[in-house]
Design an enzyme around this catalytic site. Structure first.
Site, mmCIF file in Angstrom:
data_model
loop_
_atom_site.group_PDB
_atom_site.id
_atom_site.type_symbol
_atom_site.label_atom_id
_atom_site.label_comp_id
_atom_site.label_asym_id
_atom_site.label_seq_id
_atom_site.Cartn_x
_atom_site.Cartn_y
_atom_site.Cartn_z
ATOM 1 N N ASP A 16 3.896 6.440 -7.261
ATOM 2 C CA ASP A 16 5.221 6.534 -7.905
ATOM 3 C C ASP A 16 5.845 5.147 -8.054
ATOM 4 O O ASP A 16 6.440 4.832 -9.088
ATOM 5 C CB ASP A 16 6.171 7.391 -7.057
ATOM 6 C CG ASP A 16 5.611 8.770 -6.773
ATOM 7 O OD1 ASP A 16 4.801 9.257 -7.586
ATOM 8 O OD2 ASP A 16 5.973 9.347 -5.727
ATOM 9 N N ALA A 27 3.087 5.511 -3.163
ATOM 10 C CA ALA A 27 2.347 4.355 -3.718
ATOM 11 C C ALA A 27 2.244 4.470 -5.239
ATOM 12 O O ALA A 27 2.622 3.548 -5.978
ATOM 13 C CB ALA A 27 0.955 4.275 -3.091
ATOM 14 N N THR A 56 9.121 11.936 -9.313
ATOM 15 C CA THR A 56 9.868 11.282 -10.404
ATOM 16 C C THR A 56 11.152 10.633 -9.879
ATOM 17 O O THR A 56 11.618 9.628 -10.424
ATOM 18 C CB THR A 56 10.214 12.280 -11.521
ATOM 19 O OG1 THR A 56 10.928 13.385 -10.944
ATOM 20 C CG2 THR A 56 8.959 12.782 -12.226
ATOM 21 N N LYS A 88 -4.930 4.354 -11.587
ATOM 22 C CA LYS A 88 -4.715 3.770 -10.253
ATOM 23 C C LYS A 88 -5.791 4.284 -9.312
ATOM 24 O O LYS A 88 -6.139 5.460 -9.346
ATOM 25 C CB LYS A 88 -3.336 4.203 -9.724
ATOM 26 C CG LYS A 88 -2.168 3.700 -10.514
ATOM 27 C CD LYS A 88 -0.916 4.532 -10.264
ATOM 28 C CE LYS A 88 -0.925 5.811 -11.067
ATOM 29 N NZ LYS A 88 0.218 6.704 -10.816
ATOM 30 N N ARG A 89 -6.278 3.375 -8.461
ATOM 31 C CA ARG A 89 -7.355 3.774 -7.545
ATOM 32 C C ARG A 89 -7.133 3.190 -6.152
ATOM 33 O O ARG A 89 -8.021 2.540 -5.590
ATOM 34 C CB ARG A 89 -8.702 3.327 -8.117
ATOM 35 C CG ARG A 89 -8.985 3.909 -9.515
ATOM 36 C CD ARG A 89 -10.340 3.514 -10.008
ATOM 37 N NE ARG A 89 -10.476 2.079 -10.141
ATOM 38 C CZ ARG A 89 -11.632 1.426 -10.169
ATOM 39 N NH1 ARG A 89 -12.769 2.101 -10.058
ATOM 40 N NH2 ARG A 89 -11.670 0.109 -10.301
HETATM 41 P P1 ADP Z 1 -1.242 7.645 -5.340
HETATM 42 O O1 ADP Z 1 -0.043 7.341 -4.468
HETATM 43 O O2 ADP Z 1 -0.870 8.324 -6.608
HETATM 44 O O3 ADP Z 1 -2.372 8.321 -4.575
HETATM 45 P P2 ADP Z 1 -2.907 5.232 -5.306
HETATM 46 O O4 ADP Z 1 -3.321 5.528 -3.898
HETATM 47 O O5 ADP Z 1 -3.983 5.114 -6.306
HETATM 48 O O6 ADP Z 1 -1.800 6.241 -5.858
HETATM 49 O O7 ADP Z 1 -2.100 3.874 -5.253
HETATM 50 C C1 ADP Z 1 -1.252 3.450 -6.286
HETATM 51 C C2 ADP Z 1 -1.075 1.967 -6.198
HETATM 52 O O8 ADP Z 1 -0.591 1.599 -4.892
HETATM 53 C C3 ADP Z 1 -2.362 1.178 -6.359
HETATM 54 O O9 ADP Z 1 -2.677 0.968 -7.716
HETATM 55 C C4 ADP Z 1 -1.998 -0.118 -5.650
HETATM 56 O O10 ADP Z 1 -1.152 -0.907 -6.461
HETATM 57 C C5 ADP Z 1 -1.184 0.390 -4.465
HETATM 58 N N1 ADP Z 1 -2.021 0.671 -3.294
HETATM 59 C C6 ADP Z 1 -2.366 1.883 -2.794
HETATM 60 N N2 ADP Z 1 -3.137 1.759 -1.693
HETATM 61 C C7 ADP Z 1 -3.274 0.429 -1.470
HETATM 62 C C8 ADP Z 1 -3.947 -0.374 -0.469
HETATM 63 N N3 ADP Z 1 -4.627 0.184 0.518
HETATM 64 N N4 ADP Z 1 -3.866 -1.713 -0.585
HETATM 65 C C9 ADP Z 1 -3.165 -2.303 -1.573
HETATM 66 N N5 ADP Z 1 -2.501 -1.613 -2.526
HETATM 67 C C10 ADP Z 1 -2.575 -0.266 -2.496
#
Ligand code: ADP
Length: 326
Positions: free
Chosen positions: A269, A267, A41, A236-237
């Site tokens: 956050d 990412a 956060t 988010k993925r």
């Molecule tokens: P977390 O950090 O919660 O695991 P994610 O991995 O789903 O979240 O990533 C969150 C966001 O970060 C994605 O929706 C995208 O905007 C960005 N992102 C993460 N990995 C990549 C990547 N390899 N290429 C481009 N954008 C990414």
């Protein structure tokens, strides 16, 4: 617009370059560690503030030099620290990052004694905090915020959210599931479900949802959250398209390619920060997803959760120029 983010900030140790001692093989290099501060956060609060929204960070710190430095950094980010309590004799938790060559990351934590675990626990501090929070347009919290709190404090916060929303406040939530912080997966599911029922916006990472609920497909995540009454859902993925659900309709929004992914710490956050800053300043959910992607792209090109302010603001300016050119 004013937002308060509630949670924990920790001392962060992240690998930098490695040093090769004289006469030693490269495989015996010792990594250099850069020391900073982070927490889900907190990261989001910093990037929302950089996005031009007025932010208050709500946590508990100690009276040690690291807590002092956290406050200095928050002030440097123009974040309101007036709702941060200090506990004598305590110090913040600590975590270390390990990176794989493809930029993925692993965390190890030392946070059992962190003062932030007492969030919403003390009755007198809680009442003062409620008064502060009622002045906010939006509250942002995560599954980590919930996990570190006592059961009683969490129940108090849940009841307060109902009161806060009844007075027109909006709640944004990211489940950020960290199994080791919970007594059991059942306990996590129960708490997360209760808070999602008080969330106007849920900004979830599909990987965490799979770990928590066993989802095979994003559709089941979307359906469950619609059942919780979440009006605005973002899934988010990573590099895969972001899913946005509003009024029962699920839309996929592409994530622009990032040429050099250095470290995906922060990412999700930073995505949340880009999304919320845009949303609170009047952007549509679709425009806010694009803003979330842009914010995350800036952060994953650098090591650590918080990239230097100047570097970040130059990247924002460069994005604005590129957008005008488009
Ligand atoms: P977390 O950090 O919660 O695991 P994610 O991995 O789903 O979240 O990533 C969150 C966001 O970060 C994605 O929706 C995208 O905007 C960005 N992102 C993460 N990995 C990549 C990547 N390899 N290429 C481009 N954008 C990414």
């Amino acid at each position: 617009m004013k937002l308060a983010a509630l949670g924990e900030v920790m001392v962060e140790l992240a690998p930098q370059a490695s040093v090769q001692a004289e006469g030693q093989a490269e495989s015996q290099n010792k990594p250099l560690l850069a020391q900073s501060y982070a927490g889900d956060t907190y990261n989001t609060a910093v990037y929302i503030a950089r996005g031009g929204v007025s932010v208050s960070y709500v946590t508990l710190l100690g009276d040690d030099p690291y807590s002092e430095e956290v406050l200095t950094r928050l002030v440097a980010e123009n974040i309101d620290t007036s709702a941060i309590a200090r506990l004598p004799g305590r110090c913040p938790g600590l975590y270390m990052i390990q990176n794989t060559p493809d930029g993925e990351r692993y965390f190890t934590y030392w946070r059992g004694e962190a003062p932030a675990r007492e969030l919403f626990a003390d009755p007198a501090r809680r009442e003062a905090l409620k008064t502060h929070l009622l002045q906010m347009d939006c509250l942002y919290l995560s599954g980590i915020t919930l996990a570190i709190m006592s059961d009683e404090a969490r129940a108090e916060l849940l009841a307060f959210l109902a009161e806060y929303r009844a007075q027109g406040g909006r709640v944004a939530f990211d489940s950020n599931y960290r199994p080791r912080l919970w007594a059991s997966a059942d306990a996590a599911r129960e708490a997360v479900a209760q808070f999602l029922q008080q969330a106007d916006m849920a900004l979830l990472t599909f990987e965490d949802e799979q770990a928590l609920w066993g989802d095979k497909r994003p559709g089941s995540c979307a359906k469950r959250n619609a059942g919780f009454g979440v009006a605005e859902l973002v899934i988010k993925r990573g590099a895969e398209p972001v899913l946005l659900q509003r009024e029962g309709e699920l839309t996929a929004i592409d994530v622009p390619a990032v040429s050099s992914v250095v470290d995906t710490t922060g990412a999700g956050d930073s995505f949340n920060a880009g999304y919320l800053a845009a949303r609170l300043q009047g952007a549509t959910p679709e425009q806010s997803v694009a803003a979330g992607n842009r914010c995350a792209a800036r952060v994953i090109g650098h090591r650590g959760a918080i990239i230097p302010r100047d570097e970040y603001l130059s990247a924002v300016a460069a994005d604005a120029v590129a957008e005008v050119a488009c």
